[in-house]
Design a protein around this motif. Structure first.
Motif, short mmCIF file in Angstrom:
data_model
loop_
_atom_site.label_atom_id
_atom_site.label_comp_id
_atom_site.label_asym_id
_atom_site.label_seq_id
_atom_site.Cartn_x
_atom_site.Cartn_y
_atom_site.Cartn_z
N GLU A 179 54.93 58.01 61.23
CA GLU A 179 54.75 56.43 60.77
C GLU A 179 53.83 56.75 59.62
O GLU A 179 52.82 57.61 59.53
CB GLU A 179 53.97 55.40 61.64
CG GLU A 179 54.38 55.24 63.12
CD GLU A 179 53.43 54.54 64.04
OE1 GLU A 179 52.47 54.02 63.39
OE2 GLU A 179 53.61 54.69 65.20
N THR A 180 54.08 55.75 58.55
CA THR A 180 53.35 55.93 57.22
C THR A 180 52.70 54.40 57.19
O THR A 180 53.51 53.66 57.16
CB THR A 180 54.05 56.49 56.09
OG1 THR A 180 54.47 57.56 56.28
CG2 THR A 180 53.08 56.37 54.88
N GLU A 199 52.84 49.07 57.51
CA GLU A 199 53.60 50.02 57.96
C GLU A 199 54.79 50.30 56.83
O GLU A 199 55.52 49.26 56.76
CB GLU A 199 54.15 50.01 59.52
CG GLU A 199 54.98 51.03 59.84
CD GLU A 199 55.56 50.98 61.32
OE1 GLU A 199 56.65 50.50 61.55
OE2 GLU A 199 54.76 50.95 62.43
N HIS A 232 56.91 53.08 56.68
CA HIS A 232 57.80 54.08 57.28
C HIS A 232 57.64 54.20 58.82
O HIS A 232 56.32 54.49 59.43
CB HIS A 232 57.80 55.30 56.61
CG HIS A 232 58.29 56.31 57.37
ND1 HIS A 232 59.98 56.60 57.38
CD2 HIS A 232 58.09 57.54 58.10
CE1 HIS A 232 60.22 57.75 57.99
NE2 HIS A 232 59.02 58.21 58.46
N ARG A 233 58.61 54.03 59.59
CA ARG A 233 58.74 54.49 61.04
C ARG A 233 59.85 55.43 61.24
O ARG A 233 61.27 54.98 60.98
CB ARG A 233 58.70 53.22 61.93
CG ARG A 233 58.70 53.78 63.38
CD ARG A 233 58.63 52.38 64.32
NE ARG A 233 57.23 51.97 64.14
CZ ARG A 233 56.00 52.39 65.17
NH1 ARG A 233 56.47 53.04 66.15
NH2 ARG A 233 54.99 51.69 64.85
N ARG A 234 59.51 56.66 61.67
CA ARG A 234 60.69 57.52 61.89
C ARG A 234 61.56 57.31 63.13
O ARG A 234 60.94 57.01 64.26
CB ARG A 234 60.12 59.12 62.29
CG ARG A 234 61.38 60.04 62.18
CD ARG A 234 60.49 61.44 62.08
NE ARG A 234 61.69 62.52 61.85
CZ ARG A 234 61.74 63.14 62.93
NH1 ARG A 234 60.92 63.52 64.26
NH2 ARG A 234 62.64 64.46 62.75
N ALA A 275 61.07 55.15 49.20
CA ALA A 275 61.34 55.62 50.62
C ALA A 275 61.12 57.24 50.73
O ALA A 275 60.65 57.44 51.84
CB ALA A 275 62.79 55.23 50.74
N ASP A 313 57.40 57.65 51.27
CA ASP A 313 56.74 56.90 52.34
C ASP A 313 57.51 57.90 53.57
O ASP A 313 56.58 58.27 54.38
CB ASP A 313 57.71 55.71 52.49
CG ASP A 313 57.14 54.68 51.74
OD1 ASP A 313 56.34 54.79 51.04
OD2 ASP A 313 57.94 53.58 51.62
N GLU A 314 58.58 58.40 53.61
CA GLU A 314 58.97 59.51 54.71
C GLU A 314 58.14 60.44 54.82
O GLU A 314 58.00 61.14 55.73
CB GLU A 314 60.24 59.92 54.35
CG GLU A 314 61.09 60.61 55.54
CD GLU A 314 62.42 61.22 55.16
OE1 GLU A 314 63.24 61.81 55.99
OE2 GLU A 314 62.98 60.69 54.32
#
Length: 537
Positions: A525-526, A532, A534-536, A214, A217-218
């Motif tokens: 986004e990653t 997908e 990661h989504r902020r 995580a 990813d972030e």
């Protein structure tokens, strides 16, 4: 046939400084088409994603970092600014550790101190950490991850006394009466103390590593190395493959610490099976330490440090280098040298310039950190028979500016991290974080390094040699398209047909924001291989 089509974006492909498109298509986790939105394939069954003008980059490649240390720090106390500014605050922070009071066998740990950033201007000692606890062992890793400090209880558990000799290439700090004072200079001294630490079981270590997914990813990091991999008490290859089964999606290349590898096998490590060098988690090389750090005055330099006759520390013998070279050549592994001082860098070039490369696709020999690399070093690399690569970290100059001012002469200061010269003169060059090995709370935030490379300003606004600044596209290439060439990480670093659909979408356009605001850009986004992750919020 594409499964998903991304259109109307500002897509930096990673191929070159001016290589932008507005659309790309993805199928089965791979990029299958790249071009302009007007030319995009049309099919009513293809999912169409409107990027609405947002900026897209290849996922970041951090080719010199330490996920296993990052994982360990998740349970340790941050002893860095802005949390800690003096030794008293360090003591208080460690006292508040959730491990405090949990039993005499539980270690209280911290990370990230740099004596130049402490108000007292000195290294903490066992006497300071004894104020945290006299019954529990206390250990704090320095920002460079080479050195540290421990309390008296930790020294007792490790069996270190006034009669204990200094390890090769390292030192135990001592009081005037010869008793150890808890200061641990360089890796072997730290290892002597940490060998006494309780060992967590394999399953716990796997969970801890998987927990870093995580974190990466972030930050939009889709591929990493571990530059301090070991085989004891558990083989990091097994740990990372277990972490992958538990959800860690990053591609990973491991570099075994040569000193630890030989120590664990009585000096003659067995050759690696072919299976260790294949797959999304693989062994790619060996890590060797030629010297220490600038911030600790242990980097091996041609000229002495200001106000002294000290040239730092050479921490590796030619005999050890020759043994590692033979093993690497036989096993198809890359050799990576930690070398910060100009004398250390020059010695690596001396040893390998006339040797035949043994790898294809990646440099056979890497010089990492390369703090005081000169124009002559660059010229010699260009003329060498050997295929060299260089990986460097502007985040050190940015975050540890105070110690660089103190430890480098004005002439040497002007030569530190010459990014523009390196970019122009070297074909194989990358930026990286070396996280968590610097005095900064979030050292592997790519945009912190990019801003430092572009503005050449330290955390406090001080000039860190502005004439060596890069442009934004140049700095980003050193984390994407050019970085991919420094380690065996196929499929990442470009948005191009055949490559992994591993990319990031930004919340701001890093190419047009004021350069002083680059570090405020965030990954919205990653995506890794089309998924997908990661989504902020």
């Amino acid at each position: 046939m594409p499964q998903r089509l991304h259109v109307n974006g500002k897509v930096f492909t990673g191929r070159g400084e001016d290589d932008f498109v507005s659309a790309f298509a993805v199928a089965d986790g791979r990029v299958v088409w790249v071009g302009e939105t007007a030319d995009a394939p049309t099919d009513e069954h293809v999912e169409r994603v409107d990027l609405e003008g947002r900026t897209v980059l290849p996922g970041f490649v951090d080719v010199h970092t330490h996920p296993s240390l990052v994982a360990g720090n998740l349970g340790a106390v941050a002893c860095t600014p802005p949390h800690v500014g003096n030794i008293e605050e360090m003591v208080e922070a460690l006292r508040r550790s959730p491990r405090a009071g949990r039993g005499e066998d539980v270690w209280i740990e911290g990370w990230g101190y740099d004596e130049s950033k402490l108000a007292e201007g000195r290294t903490p000692t066992a006497a300071d950490l004894d104020r945290v606890s006299t019954t529990q062992p206390v250990y704090v890793r320095r920002s460079d991850c080479h050195s540290g400090v421990c309390n008296t209880r930790a020294l007792e558990l490790a069996g270190i006394t006034r009669d204990t000799p200094d390890p090769p290439g390292a030192r135990f700090g001592r009081r005037e009466d010869g008793e150890p004072d808890g200061v641990l200079m360089e890796l072997a001294a730290n290892d002597a103390v940490l060998a006494a630490k309780e060992t967590r079981d394999h399953a716990h270590a796997v969970r801890e590593l998987a927990g870093t997914a995580a974190h990466y990813d972030e930050r939009g990091i889709v591929a990493v190395t571990d530059m301090m991999a070991r085989r004891e008490p558990y083989d990091h290859l097994d740990l990372y493959r277990g972490a992958r089964e538990s959800g860690m999606r990053q591609r990973v290349v491991l570099y075994y610490d040569w000193a630890a590898l030989t120590a664990a096998s009585d000096g003659t490590p067995p050759d690696l099976p072919a299976s260790a060098r294949t797959g999304d988690v693989r062994v790619g090389g060996l890590k060797l330490f030629m010297d220490g750090s600038i911030s600790n005055r242990t980097a091996w330099t041609a000229d002495p440090y200001p106000g002294s006759d000290d040239h730092g520390m050479r921490t590796l013998t030619d005999e050890a280098i020759r043994a590692a070279h033979a093993y690497a050549r036989r096993n198809g592994l890359q050799l990576v040298f930690h070398a910060m001082g100009d004398r250390a860098i020059g010695h690596v070039i001396d040893l390998f310039a006339d040797e035949e490369p043994w790898l294809e696709g990646v440099p056979s020999v890497r010089i990492d950190h390369a703090t005081l690399m000169t124009d002559e070093h660059v010229r010699r690399i260009g003329a060498a028979r050997m295929d060299f690569g260089v990986v460097t970290q502007i985040v050190f100059f940015f975050a540890e500016h105070d110690s660089y001012v103190r430890n480098l002469s004005p002439e040497r200061y002007r030569r530190a991290y010459p990014l523009r010269s390196l970019y122009a003169g070297l074909d194989r060059l990358a930026l990286s974080s070396d996280a968590p090995a610097t005095t900064w709370a979030d050292p592997d935030d790519v945009f912190t390094s990019v801003q430092a490379a572009v503005t050449r300003r330290a955390y406090n606004g001080a000039d860190i040699v502005a004439e060596q600044a890069l442009t934004v596209p140049q700095a980003l290439l050193l984390y994407t398209g050019r970085a991919r060439r420094l380690a065996d990480l196929p499929g990442v670093g470009l948005i191009a047909p055949g490559y992994d659909a591993s990319f990031v979408v930004l919340d701001r356009d890093v190419f047009t924001v004021p350069v002083e605001e680059i570090d405020r850009v965030r990954v919205a986004e990653t995506h890794i291989r089309g998924e997908e992750v990661h989504r902020r919020g």
